[in-house]
Design a protein around this motif. Sequence first.
Motif, short mmCIF file in Angstrom:
data_model
loop_
_atom_site.label_atom_id
_atom_site.label_comp_id
_atom_site.label_asym_id
_atom_site.label_seq_id
_atom_site.Cartn_x
_atom_site.Cartn_y
_atom_site.Cartn_z
N GLU A 36 0.85 -1.20 0.00
CA GLU A 36 0.00 0.00 0.00
C GLU A 36 0.89 1.25 0.00
O GLU A 36 0.64 2.21 -0.72
CB GLU A 36 -0.85 -0.07 1.28
N ASN A 37 1.96 1.20 0.80
CA ASN A 37 2.88 2.34 0.90
C ASN A 37 3.62 2.56 -0.42
O ASN A 37 3.80 3.69 -0.87
CB ASN A 37 3.86 2.07 2.05
N ALA A 38 4.05 1.46 -1.05
CA ALA A 38 4.80 1.59 -2.31
C ALA A 38 3.91 2.24 -3.39
O ALA A 38 4.37 3.05 -4.18
CB ALA A 38 5.30 0.23 -2.78
N GLU A 42 0.94 9.69 -3.32
CA GLU A 42 0.43 10.96 -2.82
C GLU A 42 1.15 11.44 -1.55
O GLU A 42 1.17 12.63 -1.26
CB GLU A 42 -1.07 10.74 -2.51
N HIS A 43 1.75 10.50 -0.80
CA HIS A 43 2.34 10.93 0.47
C HIS A 43 3.73 11.55 0.31
O HIS A 43 4.24 12.17 1.22
CB HIS A 43 2.40 9.75 1.46
N LEU A 44 4.35 11.38 -0.88
CA LEU A 44 5.76 11.75 -1.01
C LEU A 44 6.08 13.20 -0.59
O LEU A 44 6.95 13.41 0.25
CB LEU A 44 6.27 11.47 -2.43
N PRO A 45 5.37 14.22 -1.12
CA PRO A 45 5.78 15.58 -0.74
C PRO A 45 5.30 16.01 0.65
O PRO A 45 5.68 17.08 1.12
CB PRO A 45 5.12 16.46 -1.82
N LEU A 47 4.65 13.52 3.75
CA LEU A 47 5.38 12.74 4.77
C LEU A 47 6.89 12.88 4.57
O LEU A 47 7.65 12.94 5.53
CB LEU A 47 4.98 11.27 4.67
N HIS A 48 7.31 12.93 3.30
CA HIS A 48 8.76 13.02 3.01
C HIS A 48 9.12 14.43 2.54
O HIS A 48 9.80 14.61 1.53
CB HIS A 48 9.13 12.01 1.92
N ALA A 49 8.62 15.42 3.27
CA ALA A 49 8.83 16.82 2.85
C ALA A 49 10.30 17.21 2.83
O ALA A 49 10.69 18.13 2.12
CB ALA A 49 8.03 17.76 3.76
N GLU A 149 10.42 7.43 8.13
CA GLU A 149 9.13 8.14 8.01
C GLU A 149 8.02 7.16 7.61
O GLU A 149 6.91 7.19 8.16
CB GLU A 149 9.28 9.27 6.98
N ASP A 150 8.32 6.27 6.67
CA ASP A 150 7.30 5.30 6.22
C ASP A 150 6.90 4.33 7.33
O ASP A 150 5.73 3.98 7.46
CB ASP A 150 7.80 4.50 5.02
N VAL A 151 7.88 3.89 8.13
CA VAL A 151 7.57 2.94 9.22
C VAL A 151 6.63 3.61 10.22
O VAL A 151 5.68 3.00 10.70
CB VAL A 151 8.87 2.43 9.90
#
Length: 271
Positions: A36-38, A42-45, A47-49, A149-151
Motif C-alpha cells: 500500500e505504501n509503495a 500521494e504521500h511523497l511531498p 510525509l517526506h517533505a 518516516e514510512d515505518v
Amino acid sequence: MTELRYEYVPPSSTTRLDHVGTYKRNVPVSLERMYENALDWEHLPHLHASSFGSLTWVDSGAWGWRAYATNAKGQESLLELRLDESARRWITTNLEGPSAGAEIWTHVFEVAPRSLDLVIDFFVPGVPLEAREKVGMAYARAYEVLYDEDVWMMSERQKGLDQRLDAVEIGSDCRIATPAPEDLPMKVEVANRTYHLNRYREKWVVHPALCPHQLGPLSAQIDGEGRVSCPWHGYQFDVESGECVEGSRCQFGRRPAVAEVGDALVISFRE
Ligand code: FES
Ligand SMILES: [Fe+2]
C-alpha cells in the motif's frame, strides 16, 4: 555524519556495473501495508517533505505510478514505480532528470506476518568505480530517512486499523470538568475513539484524532480558517462541516455532540 543504523552492503565484482550498493533493514509491518505504501504516490511531498518539494501525478494503478517530482533542491525528475507482487518486488526508475537511468530495486521477504526484511539495491549509471561506494552510501542514508518516516506512517495506520470499530456505541459519553482555555485543545475518549476538543468561533468543536483518509494523525490545532490538517498526504478538513477542503470525497465520520451541563461538559453520541 551520523552512523547508519542498518546495514549497507557495498557493490561486489559480481553485480551489475552500475550497482552502487545495497541497503538492508527490517520493518515491523505487514506485506499489505508495505505494498500500500509503495503504491501511495500521494504521500511523497507531505510525509517526506525533507526529500521531495512537490509532486505532479501522471498515471497510477495497481501496476504502480508515474509522477514528476522535485527534490529538495528544486530539480525535477520523472519517476516511475512498478510493482510486481509475484516477485515480491518493486522497481523505481528515474526516467528523466538529473539522475535519469537510475533504478532502485526493492525486494521484500516476509519473516513473520508483521515483520519484513527489505533488500534495496541501487543502480546508478555513469558512476566511476572508485566513487560507487560513496554514491551508494548517500542513497542508503536517503533511504534510511524515507523508511523511518514510512515505518511511522505504516505502524500508526496499522494501529488505527486494529482499533477501528464498525459502529459507535450510542449513549456512551464522556464527562469532563469544563477545561480552561489554556488546556485546549484536549484529547477526549468517547466510545473507545479519540477526539480533539477545542473552541472555534466561540463554540465547542470535537473532531477525530485520526484522519478519515488513511487514519493519519490529524492536527489538534485549528488554523485561522477553521481547518485541521494531516501530515501524511496533506489533506485539510473544515472542523465545522467535517468536509475535506480539497474536494476529496473523504470527510469526518459521525462525531459526538458537546453539551454544557453545570461546570461539566458532556460529550456523547446520541440517537
Ligand atoms: S491519512 Fe492521508 S491525508 Fe490523512
Ligand atoms: Fe514513503
